[in-house]
Design a protein around this motif. Structure first.
Motif, short mmCIF file in Angstrom:
data_model
loop_
_atom_site.label_atom_id
_atom_site.label_comp_id
_atom_site.label_asym_id
_atom_site.label_seq_id
_atom_site.Cartn_x
_atom_site.Cartn_y
_atom_site.Cartn_z
N GLU A 191 88.65 86.70 -2.34
CA GLU A 191 88.09 87.96 -2.82
C GLU A 191 88.77 89.11 -2.11
O GLU A 191 89.37 88.95 -1.05
N VAL A 192 88.69 90.28 -2.71
CA VAL A 192 89.35 91.46 -2.16
C VAL A 192 88.37 92.61 -2.07
O VAL A 192 87.31 92.60 -2.70
N SER A 193 88.77 93.61 -1.30
CA SER A 193 87.92 94.80 -1.16
C SER A 193 88.13 95.72 -2.35
O SER A 193 89.09 95.58 -3.11
N CYS A 194 87.23 96.68 -2.47
CA CYS A 194 87.31 97.65 -3.57
C CYS A 194 88.60 98.45 -3.47
O CYS A 194 89.28 98.69 -4.47
N LYS A 195 88.99 98.85 -2.27
CA LYS A 195 90.21 99.63 -2.06
C LYS A 195 91.45 98.82 -2.46
O LYS A 195 92.35 99.33 -3.12
N GLU A 196 91.48 97.54 -2.04
CA GLU A 196 92.62 96.69 -2.37
C GLU A 196 92.72 96.47 -3.88
O GLU A 196 93.82 96.45 -4.45
N LEU A 197 91.57 96.31 -4.51
CA LEU A 197 91.55 96.09 -5.95
C LEU A 197 92.06 97.33 -6.68
O LEU A 197 92.82 97.24 -7.65
N HIS B 274 86.28 88.77 -7.20
CA HIS B 274 87.03 87.52 -7.22
C HIS B 274 88.08 87.60 -8.33
O HIS B 274 88.12 88.56 -9.10
N PHE B 275 88.92 86.56 -8.43
CA PHE B 275 90.03 86.63 -9.38
C PHE B 275 89.56 86.76 -10.82
O PHE B 275 90.13 87.53 -11.60
N GLN B 276 88.52 86.02 -11.20
CA GLN B 276 88.03 86.13 -12.57
C GLN B 276 87.49 87.52 -12.84
O GLN B 276 87.61 88.04 -13.96
N ASP B 277 86.90 88.15 -11.81
CA ASP B 277 86.46 89.54 -11.95
C ASP B 277 87.66 90.46 -12.15
O ASP B 277 87.61 91.42 -12.93
N PHE B 278 88.72 90.16 -11.42
CA PHE B 278 89.96 90.93 -11.53
C PHE B 278 90.49 90.88 -12.97
O PHE B 278 90.86 91.90 -13.55
N LEU B 279 90.47 89.68 -13.58
CA LEU B 279 90.91 89.54 -14.96
C LEU B 279 89.99 90.30 -15.91
O LEU B 279 90.46 90.94 -16.87
N LEU C 170 88.29 92.98 -15.26
CA LEU C 170 88.58 94.40 -15.12
C LEU C 170 89.88 94.77 -15.83
O LEU C 170 89.97 95.83 -16.46
N LEU C 171 90.87 93.90 -15.72
CA LEU C 171 92.13 94.16 -16.42
C LEU C 171 91.91 94.21 -17.93
O LEU C 171 92.46 95.06 -18.63
N ARG C 172 91.07 93.29 -18.43
CA ARG C 172 90.77 93.31 -19.87
C ARG C 172 90.03 94.58 -20.24
O ARG C 172 90.27 95.16 -21.30
N GLY C 173 89.11 95.00 -19.38
CA GLY C 173 88.37 96.23 -19.66
C GLY C 173 89.29 97.45 -19.73
O GLY C 173 89.16 98.29 -20.62
N LEU C 174 90.25 97.53 -18.80
CA LEU C 174 91.19 98.65 -18.82
C LEU C 174 92.14 98.55 -20.00
O LEU C 174 92.55 99.56 -20.58
N GLN C 175 92.49 97.33 -20.36
CA GLN C 175 93.33 97.14 -21.54
C GLN C 175 92.62 97.63 -22.79
O GLN C 175 93.22 98.29 -23.65
N ASN C 176 91.33 97.31 -22.91
CA ASN C 176 90.54 97.80 -24.05
C ASN C 176 90.44 99.33 -24.03
O ASN C 176 90.47 99.98 -25.09
N HIS C 177 90.28 99.89 -22.83
CA HIS C 177 90.23 101.34 -22.71
C HIS C 177 91.53 101.96 -23.23
O HIS C 177 91.51 102.95 -23.98
N ARG C 178 92.66 101.35 -22.86
CA ARG C 178 93.96 101.85 -23.30
C ARG C 178 94.09 101.76 -24.82
O ARG C 178 94.63 102.67 -25.47
N ARG C 179 93.60 100.68 -25.41
CA ARG C 179 93.67 100.50 -26.87
C ARG C 179 92.82 101.53 -27.59
O ARG C 179 93.23 102.09 -28.62
N ARG C 180 91.62 101.80 -27.06
CA ARG C 180 90.75 102.82 -27.68
C ARG C 180 91.41 104.19 -27.62
O ARG C 180 91.35 104.98 -28.58
#
Length: 381
Positions: free
Chosen positions: A217-223, A254-259, A261-271
């Motif tokens: 797992e990583v910190s909020c800053k690292e993420l 955790h890593f699955q959370d990281f994925l 979040l990436l999907r969420g930002l990807q959807n944001h970019r598409r919108r």
């Protein structure tokens, strides 16, 4: 002699025909033949398993109460099914299916779209096989050709060239079927992670780099720092920052959370891309047919699949109409910076996305730059 594996089209037809054949009879009646054709047409030539997958995707993303897929939802469904398209390739295909320009797809239209994508994938595999054979025949050791051959082999599922069969065998039906099976596996990865296996591997490496203690797992800053590497707009766009804050508040690190979040930002970019394009279409006042025409030109010129055209590429497109001297090229550069929005990845704004390209072309038409209006055959009707 061993029989060749059936093509996707033949396999689909064989399965549907088998559903109608009567046990212990080799003769098919006329009514059964008509039923076969009816089923084949209704399924768009797809197998039962393929139709089942499409129905699952459609139900997952369809908008109630009409149960249709809007533009954003259709893109999400295609991503869930594992089809990797640029925004403009996706819109180009949707425009071909949504002839009326309603902005939504029914289940029947979604099946037509899936058939087009299957045909596209088969064509891509055949071209990759042909490219590997052609490059193998080239004399010498050209590094560019070597890279092209390696990319084609990876697309076909041969990450290790030593595992690849002899090049002269790559034209056999077995190779086509094996490559299509591999591509199906790649697409299946999207249902588990939302990304291709190569993307997941790359993201995992980035996550491990942030996870310096190896705790998983990583910190909020690292993420946050990791996201800035993949989505530069996070550091410059307040709306993207707000979106990320909301997403980060809803998940762990955790890593699955990281994925996720990436999907969420990807959807944001598409919108954001859909909203920007919608506004550009309104401002340009181009007809739907003209927008489709300009998109066809844009996609054809976007050889790298970046959803962006560099200044030099647009310059070459205009050169086809009339050669531009130094003065006209200088004028085009000035106009370019008026209409092309700088991006975090391209702060010098020397590449244009499709919405800015539409507005740029609208202006060039209005001022009749290089006599655009007197060359109607070079522009969308």
């Amino acid at each position: 002699v061993a029989s060749s594996p059936p093509s996707p089209l033949r396999a689909s037809a064989g399965q549907q025909f088998g559903e109608l054949r009567r046990i212990d009879e080799d003769v098919v009646s006329l009514s059964e033949a008509w039923r076969f054709l009816d089923i084949y047409r209704s399924r768009e030539g797809l197998t039962r398993a393929e139709v089942s997958d499409l129905q699952a995707a459609f139900r997952l993303f369809a908008e109630p109460p009409a149960l249709t897929l809007g533009l954003f939802e259709a893109g999400s469904a295609l991503c869930w099914l594992g089809h990797q398209l640029t925004h403009n390739e996706e819109r180009q295909l949707l425009d071909e299916i949504d002839i009326q320009g309603s902005g939504s797809l029914s289940m029947a239209q979604f099946q037509k779209l899936a058939r087009r994508l299957r045909e596209r994938e088969v064509d891509q595999v055949r071209k990759a096989l042909a490219r590997v054979r052609l490059l193998d025949d080239e004399d010498g050791e050209d590094p560019a050709l070597e890279l092209e051959a390696q990319a084609s082999l990876q697309f076909l599922g041969y990450d290790d060239p030593r595992a690849c069969p002899p090049v002269h065998m790559l034209g056999e039906p077995d190779s086509l079927s094996a490559a299509l099976l591999y591509r199906r596996g790649v697409r299946a990865s999207f249902r588990l992670h939302g990304f291709s296996p190569d993307d997941v591997q790359e993201f995992h490496a980035a996550f491990r780099h942030c996870d310096r203690e190896g705790a998983g797992e990583v910190s909020c800053k690292e993420l946050w720092q990791a996201f800035e590497g993949y989505f530069p707009e996070v550091s410059t766009c307040p709306r993207a920052q707000q979106e990320l804050h909301i997403l980060m508040a809803a998940v762990g690190f955790h890593f699955q959370d990281f994925l996720r979040l990436l999907r969420g930002l990807q959807n944001h970019r598409r919108r954001e891309a859909l909203a920007k394009e919608s506004e550009a279409v309104k401002l340009s006042q181009f007809t739907p047919q003209q927008v489709r025409g300009f998109r066809d030109i844009f996609v054809e010129a976007d050889a790298e699949g970046e959803d962006a055209l560099p200044f030099d590429t647009v310059l070459r497109l205009l050169h086809r109409i009339s050669p531009l001297g130094d003065r006209l090229e200088s004028e085009l550069r000035q106009v370019w910076h008026l209409f092309v929005t700088p991006s975090p990845e391209d702060s010098m704004s020397m590449s244009t996305d499709f919405p800015d390209y539409l507005l740029l072309m609208k202006h060039l038409l209005d001022v009749d730059f290089v006599s655009l209006r007197t060359h109607p055959s070079t522009l969308p009707a």
